[in-house]
Design a protein around this motif. Structure first.
Motif, PDB file in Angstrom:
ATOM      1  N   TYR A  29       0.832  -1.204   0.000  1.00 14.74           N
ATOM      2  CA  TYR A  29       0.000   0.000   0.000  1.00 14.74           C
ATOM      3  C   TYR A  29       0.864   1.250   0.000  1.00 14.74           C
ATOM      4  CZ  TYR A  29      -3.253  -3.538   1.702  1.00 14.74           C
ATOM      5  OH  TYR A  29      -3.994  -4.674   1.840  1.00 14.74           O
ATOM      6  N   VAL A  30       0.391   2.274  -0.701  1.00 18.95           N
ATOM      7  CA  VAL A  30       0.984   3.599  -0.646  1.00 18.95           C
ATOM      8  C   VAL A  30      -0.155   4.587  -0.372  1.00 18.95           C
ATOM      9  CG1 VAL A  30       2.010   5.452  -2.009  1.00 18.95           C
ATOM     10  CG2 VAL A  30       2.992   3.167  -2.105  1.00 18.95           C
ATOM     11  N   THR A  31       0.045   5.502   0.557  1.00 20.45           N
ATOM     12  CA  THR A  31      -0.992   6.475   0.920  1.00 20.45           C
ATOM     13  C   THR A  31      -0.644   7.849   0.358  1.00 20.45           C
ATOM     14  OG1 THR A  31      -1.549   5.316   2.967  1.00 20.45           O
ATOM     15  CG2 THR A  31      -2.154   7.637   2.832  1.00 20.45           C
ATOM     16  N   VAL A  32      -1.619   8.481  -0.288  1.00 21.87           N
ATOM     17  CA  VAL A  32      -1.495   9.868  -0.730  1.00 21.87           C
ATOM     18  C   VAL A  32      -2.658  10.649  -0.128  1.00 21.87           C
ATOM     19  CG1 VAL A  32      -1.386  11.455  -2.667  1.00 21.87           C
ATOM     20  CG2 VAL A  32      -0.428   9.152  -2.900  1.00 21.87           C
ATOM     21  N   PHE A  33      -2.360  11.588   0.758  1.00 24.53           N
ATOM     22  CA  PHE A  33      -3.382  12.470   1.311  1.00 24.53           C
ATOM     23  C   PHE A  33      -3.587  13.632   0.350  1.00 24.53           C
ATOM     24  CE2 PHE A  33      -1.896  10.743   5.516  1.00 24.53           C
ATOM     25  CZ  PHE A  33      -3.092  10.144   5.859  1.00 24.53           C
ATOM     26  N   CYS A  34      -4.806  13.759  -0.166  1.00 23.08           N
ATOM     27  CA  CYS A  34      -5.111  14.854  -1.081  1.00 23.08           C
ATOM     28  C   CYS A  34      -5.690  16.008  -0.254  1.00 23.08           C
ATOM     29  CB  CYS A  34      -6.092  14.391  -2.151  1.00 23.08           C
ATOM     30  SG  CYS A  34      -5.405  13.064  -3.171  1.00 23.08           S
ATOM     31  N   THR A  35      -4.806  16.870   0.205  1.00 25.30           N
ATOM     32  CA  THR A  35      -5.158  17.887   1.194  1.00 25.30           C
ATOM     33  C   THR A  35      -5.615  19.200   0.592  1.00 25.30           C
ATOM     34  OG1 THR A  35      -2.914  18.761   1.279  1.00 25.30           O
ATOM     35  CG2 THR A  35      -3.431  16.927   2.759  1.00 25.30           C
ATOM     36  N   TYR A  49       1.671  13.805   0.333  1.00 22.42           N
ATOM     37  CA  TYR A  49       0.663  14.857   0.394  1.00 22.42           C
ATOM     38  C   TYR A  49       0.564  15.533  -0.967  1.00 22.42           C
ATOM     39  CZ  TYR A  49       0.842  14.226   5.426  1.00 22.42           C
ATOM     40  OH  TYR A  49       0.785  13.686   6.680  1.00 22.42           O
ATOM     41  N   ALA A  50      -0.636  15.498  -1.553  1.00 22.15           N
ATOM     42  CA  ALA A  50      -0.881  16.143  -2.838  1.00 22.15           C
ATOM     43  C   ALA A  50      -1.508  17.507  -2.613  1.00 22.15           C
ATOM     44  CB  ALA A  50      -1.803  15.285  -3.697  1.00 22.15           C
ATOM     45  N   THR A  51      -1.276  18.420  -3.539  1.00 18.35           N
ATOM     46  CA  THR A  51      -1.783  19.788  -3.380  1.00 18.35           C
ATOM     47  C   THR A  51      -3.167  19.971  -4.007  1.00 18.35           C
ATOM     48  OG1 THR A  51      -0.599  20.466  -5.370  1.00 18.35           O
ATOM     49  CG2 THR A  51       0.517  20.800  -3.270  1.00 18.35           C
ATOM     50  N   PHE A  52      -3.779  18.890  -4.484  1.00 10.12           N
ATOM     51  CA  PHE A  52      -5.171  18.982  -4.918  1.00 10.12           C
ATOM     52  C   PHE A  52      -6.036  18.211  -3.925  1.00 10.12           C
ATOM     53  CE2 PHE A  52      -3.624  15.121  -7.006  1.00 10.12           C
ATOM     54  CZ  PHE A  52      -4.677  14.224  -6.845  1.00 10.12           C
ATOM     55  N   SER A  53      -7.298  18.628  -3.817  1.00  9.65           N
ATOM     56  CA  SER A  53      -8.218  17.964  -2.901  1.00  9.65           C
ATOM     57  C   SER A  53      -9.295  17.235  -3.697  1.00  9.65           C
ATOM     58  CB  SER A  53      -8.854  18.976  -1.953  1.00  9.65           C
ATOM     59  OG  SER A  53      -9.575  19.946  -2.681  1.00  9.65           O
ATOM     60  N   LEU A  54      -9.974  16.299  -3.014  1.00  4.16           N
ATOM     61  CA  LEU A  54     -11.014  15.501  -3.661  1.00  4.16           C
ATOM     62  C   LEU A  54     -12.393  16.002  -3.240  1.00  4.16           C
ATOM     63  CD1 LEU A  54      -9.460  11.960  -3.142  1.00  4.16           C
ATOM     64  CD2 LEU A  54      -9.217  13.507  -5.081  1.00  4.16           C
ATOM     65  N   LYS A  55     -13.313  16.077  -4.175  1.00  4.44           N
ATOM     66  CA  LYS A  55     -14.649  16.580  -3.904  1.00  4.44           C
ATOM     67  C   LYS A  55     -15.509  15.483  -3.279  1.00  4.44           C
ATOM     68  CE  LYS A  55     -14.522  19.859  -7.769  1.00  4.44           C
ATOM     69  NZ  LYS A  55     -15.120  20.218  -9.073  1.00  4.44           N
ATOM     70  N   ALA A  56     -16.211  15.836  -2.208  1.00  7.22           N
ATOM     71  CA  ALA A  56     -17.071  14.864  -1.528  1.00  7.22           C
ATOM     72  C   ALA A  56     -18.204  14.389  -2.442  1.00  7.22           C
ATOM     73  CB  ALA A  56     -17.649  15.461  -0.250  1.00  7.22           C
ATOM     74  N   GLU A  57     -18.666  15.246  -3.347  1.00  8.44           N
ATOM     75  CA  GLU A  57     -19.785  14.862  -4.209  1.00  8.44           C
ATOM     76  C   GLU A  57     -19.354  13.966  -5.361  1.00  8.44           C
ATOM     77  OE1 GLU A  57     -18.722  19.207  -5.316  1.00  8.44           O
ATOM     78  OE2 GLU A  57     -18.782  17.916  -3.535  1.00  8.44           O
TER      79      GLU A  57
END
Length: 300
Positions: A29-35, A49-57
């Motif tokens: 496993y590799v973890t990327v937090f999209c913060t 840590y990525a500089t884009f975030s993920l949309k909840a919708e």
């Protein structure tokens, strides 16, 4: 994975690039937090840590190899706090959209659940409003069609082993934090709805009621309000956990009842036995704001 890329936009497939030397073992496993933040150093090893975030919708993710070839395009649906979405454990082959689903448990950097579900059960409703009562009451709750309600009165999130909510209503004779959740076969369990009933107690001031699982509070390994066993105290790690938040004004009226999150707050004061707690409204759990003002004398 050196030079491989993740992005949520096909016009810029290089929003996050795995650093040189990044490796993943077979079955690993590799973890990327999209913060969505650009002030966190990307780091040389997982978690990244990525500089884009993920949309909840829901939106689309793109995985590209070092040569620029698009390896996978993954469209994901509406997301919910503390619920994962992905492939079932042990899946083999090239997945299609139908192979993905919601997973009951969030298991970052560990094996997924064995089962995935296409939808989430709708939320139940607690028909008897929380608040102050001079004597015991019978609380009524309503389930979505075909669903079974399970409940707890000890702050824990209900599961299928929790008691079934009585059809005639639940009798409450002392101050109780009630949590109710709906379960329907073939679906991820619903959100947990909560209400606090304060019995035989005179209200002298506005009241805040916080209800959450013990593992988030005082568990030695995971509790946010205890020191724990590591070199860095748990309360210094800024862990953020789900919590149900109720606010009753001085007249006993419930101004908010919503899921949000909490962290241990303050600086050196975190060492004190009584901790300060910061509360956050998060879209992943419902409302992204607290639509009331607990401090009417303040101009901000």
């Amino acid at each position: 994975l050196s030079g491989w890329k993740l992005s949520d936009g096909k016009k810029n497939l290089e929003k996050f690039v795995f650093p040189k030397g990044t490796k993943i073992k077979a079955g690993g496993y590799v973890t990327v937090f999209c913060t969505g933040e650009d002030d966190i150093a990307p780091g040389k090893q997982t978690p990244f840590y990525a500089t884009f975030s993920l949309k909840a919708e829901g939106e689309t993710l793109y995985l590209t190899d070092a040569a620029g070839n698009r390896v996978q395009t993954l469209e994901y649906p509406q997301q919910y706090g503390n619920v994962s979405w992905g492939l079932p454990a042990g899946f083999v082959g090239n997945p299609t959209e139908a192979d993905y689903g919601y997973l009951v448990n969030a298991t970052r950097a560990k094996k997924n659940d064995a089962a995935v579900y296409p939808v989430r059960t709708g939320a139940p409703a607690i028909a008897t409003v929380g608040g102050f009562y001079a004597e015991g009451i019978t609380v009524q709750a309503e389930a979505p069609d075909g669903a079974i309600l399970h409940y707890t009165v000890d702050g824990e999130t209900p599961d299928e082993k929790s008691p079934v909510f009585p059809a005639e209503g639940l009798s409450i004779s002392k101050t109780t934090a009630l949590r109710v959740r709906a379960f329907r076969e073939g679906e991820v369990p619903s959100v947990t709805v909560s209400a606090t009933y304060i019995v035989e107690s005179e209200q002298l001031t506005p009241i805040v009621c916080l209800t959450t699982d013990d593992q988030y509070l005082f568990n030695k390994k995971t509790g946010a309000l205890v020191r724990g066993s590591g070199d860095t105290p748990n309360y210094e790690k800024e862990w953020e956990y789900p919590v149900n938040i109720e606010y009753y004004n001085a007249e006993g009226v419930c101004e908010i009842n919503q899921m949000g999150t909490f962290t241990a707050s303050g600086h050196s004061a975190r060492q004190n036995a009584q901790k300060s707690i910061a509360l956050y409204a998060r879209k992943a759990y419902g409302e992204e704001t607290f639509k009331f003002n607990p401090f009417p004398t303040r101009d901000y």
